[in-house]
Design a protein around this motif. Sequence first.
Motif, PDB file in Angstrom:
ATOM      1  N   THR A   1      -8.111  -4.319  -0.808  1.00 43.65           N
ATOM      2  CA  THR A   1      -8.124  -2.760  -1.154  1.00 43.65           C
ATOM      3  C   THR A   1      -6.761  -2.544  -1.904  1.00 43.65           C
ATOM      4  O   THR A   1      -6.486  -1.448  -2.253  1.00 43.65           O
ATOM      5  CB  THR A   1      -8.093  -2.005   0.351  1.00 43.65           C
TER       6      THR A   1
ATOM      7  N   ILE B   1      -6.196   2.269   3.197  1.00 46.40           N
ATOM      8  CA  ILE B   1      -7.723   2.114   3.352  1.00 46.40           C
ATOM      9  C   ILE B   1      -9.023   2.686   1.860  1.00 46.40           C
ATOM     10  O   ILE B   1      -9.528   3.947   3.269  1.00 46.40           O
ATOM     11  CB  ILE B   1      -8.169   1.512   4.205  1.00 46.40           C
ATOM     12  N   SER B   2      -9.570   2.489   1.081  1.00 42.30           N
ATOM     13  CA  SER B   2     -10.332   3.752   0.638  1.00 42.30           C
ATOM     14  C   SER B   2     -11.374   3.608   0.962  1.00 42.30           C
ATOM     15  O   SER B   2     -11.930   4.686   1.257  1.00 42.30           O
ATOM     16  CB  SER B   2     -11.103   2.897  -0.973  1.00 42.30           C
ATOM     17  N   ASP B   3     -12.072   3.091   2.222  1.00 40.56           N
ATOM     18  CA  ASP B   3     -13.210   3.259   2.891  1.00 40.56           C
ATOM     19  C   ASP B   3     -12.662   3.064   4.533  1.00 40.56           C
ATOM     20  O   ASP B   3     -12.774   2.068   5.032  1.00 40.56           O
ATOM     21  CB  ASP B   3     -14.543   2.195   2.690  1.00 40.56           C
TER      22      ASP B   3
ATOM     23  N   HIS C   1       0.916  -1.169  -0.161  1.00 40.29           N
ATOM     24  CA  HIS C   1      -0.021  -0.043   0.146  1.00 40.29           C
ATOM     25  C   HIS C   1       0.795   1.341   0.101  1.00 40.29           C
ATOM     26  O   HIS C   1       1.047   2.097  -0.978  1.00 40.29           O
ATOM     27  CB  HIS C   1      -1.066   0.327   1.209  1.00 40.29           C
TER      28      HIS C   1
END
Length: 357
Positions: free
Chosen positions: A118, A64-66, A22
């Motif tokens: 993700t 993390i996108s959400d 990430h």
Amino acid sequence: MAAPKPQAVVVGGSIAGLSCAHALISAGWRVTVFEKSASPPDGSPTGAGLGLDPQSLRLLSQWISDPHLLQDVTFPLSIDLNRLTDSGTKASRTLTRDEDFDFRAAHWADLHSILLRTLPPDTVLWGHQFLSFEVSDGRSSVVTNARVLRTDEIIGIASDLVVAADGCLSSIRRRLFPDSKLSSLTVKVSDSMIEMMHEEADKIWVPELARVMKATKEPFINIIYDSDPLPKLFRDNVVLVGDAAHPTTPHGLRSTNMSIQDAAALGCCLEKWGWENLSSALEEYQSIRLPVISKQVLHARKLGRIKQGLALNCGSTFDPTTARQEECLQLQQRNMPYFEGVPITSDITLPSKQIGS
């Protein structure tokens, strides 16, 4: 035409490896992760429990996108409590209580699942067992070799950087630092001690838990790995993160937090310097992380010796039955070096702020 993105190979697909994926993707790198497990873990979200500090939670929420996903699989761990219980009378007293702990707890499998799903598809190559790496003569690239377990094929990927996230037993660490000694504590007790434990279980624990303890064939086998801090965290185009960089005892709730913060610092340094200045980026990563992890590894070791009643460097031991209040404060996690937050780059320190607060 845009310049091609630099390529990194991450060895190890646990939380440290996925965190690095990430962080490096966020820094503009292409990432391939080698993981020897045949497939992602599935099933019930049980297993190891994690204590995530506020800074790690903030870093995770950036990747993390959400961020609500992270909120949903963690729950408050707001009190750091140490109690002493007399096995005979069942009387107990509080040794220390910190009501401003501000961590959140999670299952390992839950956090791993969120980090994995993700990431871009096909980032992780499952069933690929790391074999070796070779740095080119000019240190312009490094080739990482792995065995595809399903076919027994050997493949090699050329990249600008290899990130060793292959855990406590890291083969990459052993190659880079052959003089580094990994110690382990294996506890296996006698039949008489197990019988005594069963008797005590009936007195102390609820019947359901006592039955589980009696049904466990070898209840006291536990391997804890530890190592003195390394002198360096990288060599040439290969850098260590997570437990590969700093095997540590679990007493300080640091292993996962250190891994996440390693990843964040590495990503920030690579983005700051660019792949053309890889050596400078790795030097800065090392200068930021080595003082932090060295102090935290040694403090976790000390905390473990205190809690187990073992002699400290000064020769004394901690006796909870006679310890004064100021001595009991040694048990608090708050005394961990850099407890309030660690530097992520050389010129900023991220504030400690818990998600959802």
